[in-house]
Design a protein around this motif. Structure first.
Motif, PDB file in Angstrom:
ATOM      1  N   UNK A   1      -3.223  28.430  -9.711  1.00  0.00           N
ATOM      2  CA  UNK A   1      -2.119  27.556 -10.102  1.00  0.00           C
ATOM      3  C   UNK A   1      -1.326  28.244 -11.205  1.00  0.00           C
ATOM      4  N   UNK A   2      -0.133  28.665 -10.882  1.00  0.00           N
ATOM      5  CA  UNK A   2       0.713  29.398 -11.812  1.00  0.00           C
ATOM      6  C   UNK A   2       1.348  28.455 -12.829  1.00  0.00           C
ATOM      7  N   UNK A   3       1.061  28.687 -14.122  1.00  0.00           N
ATOM      8  CA  UNK A   3       1.673  27.925 -15.206  1.00  0.00           C
ATOM      9  C   UNK A   3       2.603  28.890 -15.937  1.00  0.00           C
TER      10      UNK A   3
ATOM     11  N   UNK B   1      -6.187  28.452 -13.367  1.00  0.00           N
ATOM     12  CA  UNK B   1      -4.943  28.088 -14.040  1.00  0.00           C
ATOM     13  C   UNK B   1      -4.520  29.253 -14.928  1.00  0.00           C
ATOM     14  N   UNK B   2      -3.310  29.792 -14.696  1.00  0.00           N
ATOM     15  CA  UNK B   2      -2.880  30.924 -15.509  1.00  0.00           C
ATOM     16  C   UNK B   2      -1.434  31.307 -15.243  1.00  0.00           C
ATOM     17  N   UNK B   3      -0.950  32.252 -16.028  1.00  0.00           N
ATOM     18  CA  UNK B   3       0.418  32.749 -15.868  1.00  0.00           C
ATOM     19  C   UNK B   3       0.400  33.888 -14.864  1.00  0.00           C
ATOM     20  N   UNK B   4       1.028  33.674 -13.710  1.00  0.00           N
ATOM     21  CA  UNK B   4       0.997  34.649 -12.631  1.00  0.00           C
ATOM     22  C   UNK B   4       1.596  35.986 -13.015  1.00  0.00           C
TER      23      UNK B   4
ATOM     24  N   UNK C   1      -1.777  30.909  -3.604  1.00  0.00           N
ATOM     25  CA  UNK C   1      -1.072  30.981  -4.886  1.00  0.00           C
ATOM     26  C   UNK C   1      -0.010  29.889  -4.920  1.00  0.00           C
ATOM     27  N   UNK C   2      -0.071  29.019  -5.952  1.00  0.00           N
ATOM     28  CA  UNK C   2       0.841  27.868  -6.029  1.00  0.00           C
ATOM     29  C   UNK C   2       1.382  27.743  -7.451  1.00  0.00           C
ATOM     30  N   UNK C   3       2.575  27.200  -7.558  1.00  0.00           N
ATOM     31  CA  UNK C   3       3.134  26.855  -8.868  1.00  0.00           C
ATOM     32  C   UNK C   3       2.599  25.492  -9.283  1.00  0.00           C
ATOM     33  N   UNK C   4       2.057  25.420 -10.481  1.00  0.00           N
ATOM     34  CA  UNK C   4       1.432  24.176 -10.931  1.00  0.00           C
ATOM     35  C   UNK C   4       2.408  23.020 -10.956  1.00  0.00           C
TER      36      UNK C   4
ATOM     37  N   UNK D   1       2.963  19.282 -18.128  1.00  0.00           N
ATOM     38  CA  UNK D   1       3.564  20.489 -18.697  1.00  0.00           C
ATOM     39  C   UNK D   1       4.736  20.119 -19.599  1.00  0.00           C
ATOM     40  N   UNK D   2       5.594  19.223 -19.120  1.00  0.00           N
ATOM     41  CA  UNK D   2       6.756  18.795 -19.915  1.00  0.00           C
ATOM     42  C   UNK D   2       6.312  18.156 -21.226  1.00  0.00           C
ATOM     43  N   UNK D   3       5.300  17.269 -21.145  1.00  0.00           N
ATOM     44  CA  UNK D   3       4.810  16.600 -22.357  1.00  0.00           C
ATOM     45  C   UNK D   3       4.235  17.607 -23.353  1.00  0.00           C
TER      46      UNK D   3
END
Length: 974
Positions: free
Chosen positions: A763-765, A890-893, A916-919, A929-931
């Motif tokens: 999950x790309x963050x 969970x990580x930065x791709x 591979x997916x965008x979180x 993420x926004x919060x």
């Protein structure tokens, strides 16, 4: 020493803490460092040499580890001093010179301390332990400058630690000081104390044990195995051609072979077990076996089966591991197998001994292991062996009671007349297990029991000493009393003893013959049941034969039958006397009981042990299966154990080679088996200098590098095939097969809806930031928010669908672990037994563990691909192989793919497989993420921008960066 103090491991540890040569000891080296030396990270840079793969001699072998060990100790102490503000401490109340004080080296002092209860401090209250290195200071340090401002840097090693059992707020220790201590005789009245606090730095017990193993020389040590592993030797793991075929065949066709096959081992597991068992029978050569156990391949089951087989073949075996957790795990596996095989209840457990530090092992939480734990066993057997209240006295008292009850009652009446001469409370504590109990201070002309009243009249000093000693022994057992009783209450094989002390006001009065006999018999019977069960459970089988156990069990049946009869006879004195003399069935039952009792008295002698330390030694010398950490095996050197045949080291790839020298030198050792996986994490090394020298390398890994043959366990039973695919290819060259069970459709679990929540996904963050916490570790609060939301969603589904789900959250950074724990632990259970549980650990802390769902937070987020020690392939392997059904990373791709490490290949593989997916494709995760970004903007607004730029000149305004990320996320949503 005052009787109110208990020695905490004094006998076991005192010899370990004393170096064979004071002038050359590791302690002396540490004492020689100034505070500037400790803080000098390059102090030993030029003296630590790379540890070779092959060695010229045993002396070359040992010497190669000496300076890396010193440097590792130095680095550990340096790290401790830099964090001294968070160190736990105790206040010193008094200091006195020890009777063993002998300058210039043996600067021994006794220190009385009071534990601090500072509610305003986040530092733990300190309980000193043997081997602790402490700083003696005039102030409780808030920074390292508080130590350097003292007139001299003063440290000390705890040689002995005593617990004050009257007042738990006080401790007393004996220390070996680096320098003479200046102190006033009465520090409590002196306002100008020179030494006021003892501050914990590090524990040196393991390093001291390693030092002794390295520097003890060959005199009296078994160097046969070590000589075998100095250089490349293709024959060291091979079985003897003369013995092996015959022995292996005999095992296969024997009943033991049938039992091993019943464990449902696969071919490689069974072959590994059979090879090791057959090798044990050879006395022509020493062998070193390697069993390679990749994640999920049933390594623990294989070890348990091997130990079971060795136990059945009466092979004296020591099993070690690097950590207490690993030791407990392998002990548990063996017990699960042997408990089902016992023919007579728990008879046979006495051959298995687990020993070590009870607090570090958290043995109080392990009722399943308590019966084999050495300290608990020694306490139980001490009650059986007690000369005035144990099994022999109980046996004699029961014989006296059944042979001549009227004489016993007559003696009771005589002593009852004098009862007022004894202090009530002392009387109750002694008589509660005496006249009304097991007769420990009563007399009978037909027995050899002590005549308590005559003794009191003729030898009052001896009588007083007996009472004092009885009371003292009762107090000294206080630390085990509650745990023992709780354990016995929960075990069906134990019978809780009801002492039935009389009350002060109403029950100290003359009993009738009927009441006396019934009460005396019931008390003795219950104690006898407890003694019998405890003895056949805790005594080694070489000491208590199966024939004796059968006789004891038969006795219990007759005693119960007699108890039923006594309850049914008339309650009047005359009725009971007539029944005892005229009831044929009752007389026959008494005769049967007496026959067995007399036989046990004549054929089953107990040893004359008067303290628990002697009992521990007895148990260690007679056990067939011993379990401890490699470090704790030093205790066996002290005990002079010389009949061990085989050493098994579990998790051997995690054990520093120099630490494995402690058990390798045990006398009599003929064969060793190393079980591990060099593709997983090695031992943790604090010093970069020692690490570069190869100090963390294990014997297992070095033998693999030398081309030593390994027995590979090649079928994995843990991971869904989607999870095992990449690590199998990346770390094991596709040698591992997926078992049929993980290929079944039932192994596919859909805990959350959506493609990104399959068995395996990244999950790309993209919007997180990694930052330092107050220490030197990193965290990423956006990833914390994403992980917390994923766990919340899992919990919601688990409750709705009534699923039992265990979740593990893994991160390589402690700061991230703490941040996630803080977020989750107030909401979700951390207990593995609950229907929904969450465990948050570092990668290193999760080695050996597994959960239904694993979520990995990689933390690092930058454009240059810097991932720090996350790039370590062994650490990555451990992280990727903990999950059963689902693994979500969970990580930065961008960071991961630019890392030029195993993580780059991991991302490329995931993209190729559609994993591979965008979180932020998940609405709930996008909101989280926004919060999190909004929270970070708010925090940044309170920080001066100029200070932020100065502290991080390579970045632009952090607040502006976060605003830009929020804008990008909003545009993407639109």
């Amino acid at each position: 020493m005052q009787s109110s103090y208990l020695m905490k491991g004094e006998e076991e540890e005192e010899q370990v803490m004393q170096s064979s040569s004071q002038s050359e000891s590791l302690i002396r080296v540490v004492f020689s460092w100034s505070i500037q030396d400790v803080l000098n990270r390059d102090l030993y840079k030029d003296r630590v040499k790379k540890i070779p793969k092959e060695f010229l001699s045993t002396a070359h072998y040992a010497n190669s580890f000496v300076f890396p060990l010193i440097e590792e100790t130095h680095a550990d102490l340096c790290s401790s001093l830099t964090m001294v503000s968070k160190a736990s401490a105790v206040e010193i109340l008094a200091i006195s010179i020890s009777k063993d004080y002998n300058p210039p080296y043996d600067l021994l002092y006794n220190i009385k301390m009071q534990k601090l209860g500072d509610s305003e401090s986040d530092r733990e209250m300190y309980e000193p332990d043997t081997g602790d290195l402490i700083a003696l200071t005039d102030v409780r340090p808030t920074c390292i400058d508080d130590l350097s401002r003292q007139r001299s840097y003063l440290i000390a090693l705890v040689r002995k630690a005593r617990k004050n059992i009257k007042d738990e707020s006080f401790d007393e220790i004996q220390v070996l000081s680096s320098k003479p201590i200046e102190f006033e005789q009465n520090m409590q009245k002196n306002k100008k104390r020179t030494i006021r606090f003892a501050v914990f730095l590090i524990n040196m017990a393991t390093n001291i044990r390693i030092w002794k193993a390295l520097t003890s020389g060959e005199g009296g040590k078994n160097m046969n195995i070590i000589k075998k592993v100095l250089q490349a030797d293709s024959t060291v793991g091979e079985n003897c051609n003369l013995c092996f075929p015959r022995e292996k065949y005999s095992v296969v066709v024997s009943s033991l072979g049938a039992v091993i096959r019943s464990f449902s081992l696969n071919n490689t597991q069974e072959e590994a077990v059979l090879n090791c068992i057959a090798a044990r029978e050879c006395h022509h050569k020493n062998t070193v076996k390697l069993i390679w156990g990749p994640p999920g391949t049933g390594k623990t089951m294989t070890v348990g089966s091997l130990l079971f087989a060795l136990l059945k073949r009466n092979c004296r075996t020591l099993t070690c591991a690097p950590t207490n957790v690993a030791v407990l795990e392998v002990t548990t596996r063996l017990l699960r197998l042997v408990m089902d095989s016992f023919e007579y209840r728990s008879y046979g457990l006495g051959d298995i001994v687990l020993f070590g530090n009870e607090e570090r092992m958290k043995i109080y939480d392990r009722d399943d292991l308590l019966d084999v734990f050495l300290d608990y066993r020694a306490h139980i057997l001490s009650e059986c062996f007690a000369p005035l209240s144990g099994w022999r006295h109980c046996l004699k008292s029961m014989i006296c009671l059944l042979e001549d009850p009227e004489q016993l009652y007559h003696d009771y009446l005589k002593i009852q007349e004098k009862v007022d001469e004894i202090d009530y409370h002392d009387y109750m504590e002694v008589q509660g297990e005496g006249l009304l109990g097991d007769g420990n201070l009563q007399s009978n002309k037909k027995s050899e029991d002590i005549n308590a009243q005559d003794l009191k009249n003729q030898n009052p000093s001896i009588w007083k000493r007996i009472i004092t000693q009885t009371l003292k022994e009762n107090k000294s057992k206080k630390k085990w009393k509650e745990k023992v009783q709780c354990h016995m209450d929960n075990q069906s094989k134990y019978v809780k003893t009801e002492k039935g002390f009389p009350s002060k006001d109403s029950e100290i009065k003359k009993m009738t013959f009927s009441d006396f006999i019934k009460q005396k018999y019931n008390f003795l019977r219950k104690k006898m049941v407890t003694f019998i069960v405890n003895m056949y459970t805790h005594l080694p089988t070489c000491f208590i034969s199966l024939q004796v156990v059968k006789k004891m069990i038969k006795l219990l049946g007759w005693l119960e039958c007699l108890a039923t009869m006594l309850r049914s006879v008339s309650v009047t004195d005359e009725g009971l006397k007539e029944a005892l003399s005229g009831n044929f069935k009752l007389c026959m039952t008494i005769r049967e009981c007496l026959q067995i009792l007399l036989s046990l008295r004549d054929t089953f002698p107990l040893p004359d042990f008067f303290n628990e330390y002697a009992i521990k030694s007895f148990c260690l010398r007679n056990a067939r299966m011993l379990f401890c950490t490699a470090s704790s095996s030093a205790k066996l050197h002290q005990e002079g154990i010389d009949t061990l045949e085989m050493l098994i080291i579990d998790e051997a790839a995690q054990l520093k080679e120099c630490e494995s020298m402690i058990p390798l030198q045990l006398p009599g050792l003929h064969h060793i088996v190393l079980i591990g996986d060099e593709c997983q994490l090695p031992a943790m090394i604090r010093s970069k200098i020692s690490d570069k020298a190869g100090f963390g390398r294990s014997l297992f890994e070095r033998l693999v590098l030398l081309g030593h043959q390994k027995c590979l366990l090649n079928v994995q039973y843990r991971m869904h095939p989607s999870i095992s695919l990449f690590p199998n290819k990346e770390f094991y060259n596709n040698q591992i097969l997926d078992s049929p069970i993980v290929k079944e459709r039932s192994y596919e679990k859909c805990f959350l809806q959506g493609n990104m929540y399959g068995a395996y996904s990244i999950l790309n963050v993209a919007y997180g930031q990694d930052e330092f916490d107050d220490g030197h570790s990193r965290k990423n609060m956006v990833e914390v928010a994403v992980v917390a939301k994923m766990v919340a969603n899992l919990f919601k589904e688990s409750i709705a669908k009534k699923w039992r789900v265990s979740v593990g959250v893994i991160s390589p950074y402690k700061a991230q672990v703490f941040a996630i724990q803080e977020k989750l632990e107030k909401t979700y259970s951390m207990e593995a037994k609950s229907d929904f549980s969450v465990r948050v650990r570092s990668v290193d802390g999760f080695q050996g563990g597994e959960e239904d769902v694993i979520i990995i937070s990689t933390v690092r987020s930058n454009e240059i691909g810097s991932v720090g020690f996350l790039s370590n392939p062994q650490r990555t392997n451990v992280a990727l192989t903990r999950a059963r059904y689902c693994l979500w990373i969970v990580g930065n791709g961008v960071t991961l793919v630019n890392s030029d490490s195993v993580w780059e290949r991991l991302v490329i593989d995931a993209k190729a497989r559609g994993c591979f997916h965008n979180a932020d494709e998940d609405e709930s995760l996008a909101e989280a993420i926004t919060a999190a970004l909004v929270d970070q903007v708010s925090i940044s607004c309170s920080v001066d921008r100029n200070d932020a730029r100065k502290s991080n000149p390579l970045k632009s305004d952090p607040m502006q960066l976060l605003v830009d990320q929020l804008a990008l996320l909003t545009l993407k949503d639109e």
